[in-house]
Write an enzyme that holds these catalytic residues in place. Structure first.
Site, PDB file in Angstrom:
ATOM      1  N   GLU A   1      -3.004   9.844 -13.138  1.00 38.23           N
ATOM      2  CA  GLU A   1      -2.959   9.646 -14.583  1.00 38.23           C
ATOM      3  C   GLU A   1      -3.897   8.497 -14.921  1.00 38.23           C
ATOM      4  O   GLU A   1      -3.782   7.402 -14.364  1.00 38.23           O
ATOM      5  CB  GLU A   1      -1.544   9.309 -15.051  1.00 38.23           C
ATOM      6  CG  GLU A   1      -1.462   9.079 -16.564  1.00 38.23           C
ATOM      7  CD  GLU A   1      -0.061   8.710 -17.049  1.00 38.23           C
ATOM      8  OE1 GLU A   1       0.178   8.753 -18.268  1.00 38.23           O
ATOM      9  OE2 GLU A   1       0.794   8.363 -16.192  1.00 38.23           O
TER      10      GLU A   1
ATOM     11  N   HIS B   1       2.542  11.352  -9.440  1.00 40.36           N
ATOM     12  CA  HIS B   1       1.141  10.987  -9.599  1.00 40.36           C
ATOM     13  C   HIS B   1       0.941   9.500  -9.337  1.00 40.36           C
ATOM     14  O   HIS B   1       1.894   8.734  -9.236  1.00 40.36           O
ATOM     15  CB  HIS B   1       0.643  11.319 -11.018  1.00 40.36           C
ATOM     16  CG  HIS B   1       1.370  10.573 -12.097  1.00 40.36           C
ATOM     17  ND1 HIS B   1       2.388  11.136 -12.833  1.00 40.36           N
ATOM     18  CD2 HIS B   1       1.252   9.302 -12.568  1.00 40.36           C
ATOM     19  CE1 HIS B   1       2.850  10.258 -13.709  1.00 40.36           C
ATOM     20  NE2 HIS B   1       2.182   9.129 -13.559  1.00 40.36           N
TER      21      HIS B   1
ATOM     22  N   HIS C   1       0.826  -1.205   0.000  1.00 43.49           N
ATOM     23  CA  HIS C   1       0.000   0.000   0.000  1.00 43.49           C
ATOM     24  C   HIS C   1       0.855   1.248   0.000  1.00 43.49           C
ATOM     25  O   HIS C   1       2.057   1.202   0.245  1.00 43.49           O
ATOM     26  CB  HIS C   1      -0.988   0.026   1.187  1.00 43.49           C
ATOM     27  CG  HIS C   1      -0.357  -0.134   2.532  1.00 43.49           C
ATOM     28  ND1 HIS C   1      -0.498  -1.275   3.297  1.00 43.49           N
ATOM     29  CD2 HIS C   1       0.406   0.703   3.276  1.00 43.49           C
ATOM     30  CE1 HIS C   1       0.151  -1.134   4.433  1.00 43.49           C
ATOM     31  NE2 HIS C   1       0.705   0.067   4.447  1.00 43.49           N
TER      32      HIS C   1
ATOM     33  N   GLU D   1      -3.710   3.982   1.521  1.00 38.87           N
ATOM     34  CA  GLU D   1      -4.047   4.225   2.920  1.00 38.87           C
ATOM     35  C   GLU D   1      -4.090   5.729   3.119  1.00 38.87           C
ATOM     36  O   GLU D   1      -3.067   6.414   3.032  1.00 38.87           O
ATOM     37  CB  GLU D   1      -3.024   3.606   3.867  1.00 38.87           C
ATOM     38  CG  GLU D   1      -3.343   3.902   5.329  1.00 38.87           C
ATOM     39  CD  GLU D   1      -2.246   3.471   6.286  1.00 38.87           C
ATOM     40  OE1 GLU D   1      -2.194   4.031   7.399  1.00 38.87           O
ATOM     41  OE2 GLU D   1      -1.437   2.596   5.917  1.00 38.87           O
TER      42      GLU D   1
END
Length: 344
Positions: free
Chosen positions: A202, A154, A85, A136
Site C-alpha cells: 500500500e 500488505h 525486520h 529480509e
C-alpha cells in the site's frame, strides 16, 4: 515442542568474524534448522515446505530470579523494543531487488549467498539496520513460487507523491491493483501495487518520514484477543482502532511509537472470519528486546506459544526466542546488544 516455518538456514558456524556476519541470516530464519534437526532434515524442510515439530535440546537458560507474573508484565512496558525486520520468501531474488530499488526507492543493505544450504538472503530498506525496519528476502535454490495465502495483507510504504510512484511502477512493468485516490471514508491518497511475487504494497501519501517502510498488515480472527496479546506480551501500544461496518471489517494499529515516525503492525478483522490460510511465503517479524528470557515468560503468561526457548544460537552468542501469537503468526525476539554486535 519446537515448531518451525520452512526457511533455509546456515550450517554449523565457527566463532569468528565470518560467523558473526552469518549470524544475522540465522536470525532472519529464526531457527537454524541444520543445527536443530541435522543437515538432512534442514534440506527436507526447505524442499517440502512443510511444518515440522521436533523436541529442543539444550540452549535453554533459566532467568536469574523468580519473578511474579505482574513483575514480568510490568517489565514488558519498559523494555526497549523496536521492530527490526520482516522475513519472507521470494522466487527470483534479483528481480525482486531490482523492483524494490528502482520502483520503491529501497537500498540493498546486504546480500549473502549460502550455497552449502542452497539459499540466499538479501536485506533492503530505507536506512541502516540499527535504526530502521528492513525486509529480509529469502531465496531457496530452485523454488520460484510461493503461496502467499489469505492471512498476509500488505506492507505499507510512505511516499510523498503516490501518483508519481505508481507511474514509475507502471513504467517498470509492475502491477497496480488500485489506482491512486483518497482512501474510502478519508482524505489520505493511497494506491496498491504488487511486487513480482504477488506481495501487496500500500502506497500512502505522506510528508517526509524517518521510516518510509511504515506498516505491516496481518489478518486475525479475534481482534480484541490479538490487541490484548500484543499489548501484554509485546509491549505495543494501541495507536488507533477503526471499525468500518459498511465494508464489514475492523482494524487496530499497534506499535512502539507514533505512526508517522515508526513502523506499525496493522491487525485486520473481517466480520465472521476466524481463520486464514497463511501459505508458505510470509515468515515472521523480528523485534529487539533487552532480555529474551523475560520476554519468553511474558509471552507464555499472555497466552502465546513459545516455539524456540530463549537462549543463544548454536555456535554464536546471539540470544533469541521465537513465538506464535494466538492466530499463529510467528515473531522472533532478538537481544538488542547481540543484534548490534552482529552489525559490526
Amino acid at each position: 515442542m519446537l515448531r518451525t516455518l520452512p526457511i533455509a538456514s546456515p550450517s554449523s558456524l565457527t566463532v569468528s568474524i565470518t560467523s558473526r556476519r552469518l549470524a544475522l541470516f540465522q536470525l532472519g530464519a529464526a531457527i537454524p534448522q541444520s543445527h536443530l534437526f541435522g543437515a538432512k532434515a534442514s534440506k527436507l524442510l526447505r524442499a517440502e515446505g512443510s511444518t515440522i515439530e521436533a523436541s529442543t535440546s539444550g540452549n535453554m537458560a533459566p532467568t536469574s530470579n523468580t519473578v511474579t507474573e505482574q513483575n514480568v508484565l510490568d517489565w514488558v512496558k519498559s523494555d526497549k523494543r523496536r521492530m527490526l525486520h520482516v522475513v519472507y520468501r521470494v522466487g527470483d531474488l534479483d528481480k525482486t531487488i531490482k523492483f524494490y530499488t528502482e520502483c520503491l526507492g529501497m537500498k540493498l543493505l546486504r546480500k549473502r549467498d549460502i550455497p552449502e544450504d542452497r539459499y540466499t538472503n538479501a536485506f533492503l530498506g530505507y536506512g541502516p539496520e540499527d535504526s530502521h525496519f528492513v525486509v529480509e528476502l529469502t531465496y531457496n535454490y530452485g523454488v520460484d513460487k510461493y503461496d502467499i495465502g489469505t492471512g498476509f495483507g500488505h506492507f505499507g510504504i510512505a511516499v510523498e507523491d503516490v501518483s508519481k510512484t505508481v507511474d514509475l511502477v507502471k513504467a517498470k512493468g509492475g502491477k497496480v491493483t488500485r489506482e491512486p485516490g483518497p482512501v474510502k471514508g478519508g482524505n489520505t491518497v493511497i494506491a496498491f501495487i504488487e511486487d513480482p511475487d504477488g506481495y501487496k504494497f500500500e502506497l500512502l501519501e505522506r510528508g517526509p518520514t524517518p521510516e518510509p517502510l511504515c506498516q505491516l498488515m496481518l489478518r486475525v480472527g479475534d481482534l480484541d484477543g490479538a490487541i490484548n496479546f500484543y499489548k501484554k506480551a509485546f509491549g505495543m501500544e494501541l495507536l488507533q482502532k477503526r471499525d468500518n461496518p459498511d465494508y464489514k471489517y475492523t482494524i487496530a494499529v499497534m506499535g512502539y511509537g507514533p505512526e508517522d515516525k515508526n513502523t506499525v503492525l496493522e491487525l485486520t478483522y473481517n466480520y465472521g472470519v476466524t481463520e486464514y490460510d497463511k501459505g508458505n511465503g510470509y515468515a515472521q517479524i523480528a523485534i529487539g528486546t533487552d532480555d529474551v528470557y523475560k520476554t519468553a515468560e511474558a509471552i507464555k503468561l499472555s497466552g502465546g506459544k513459545i516455539t524456540r526457548e530463549p537462549g543463544p544460537l548454536p555456535g554464536i552468542n546471539t540470544k533469541i526466542t521465537a513465538c506464535l501469537d494466538p492466530d499463529g503468526w510467528k515473531s522472533v525476539f532478538v537481544d538488542n546488544l547481540d543484534f548490534l554486535k552482529e552489525l559490526e
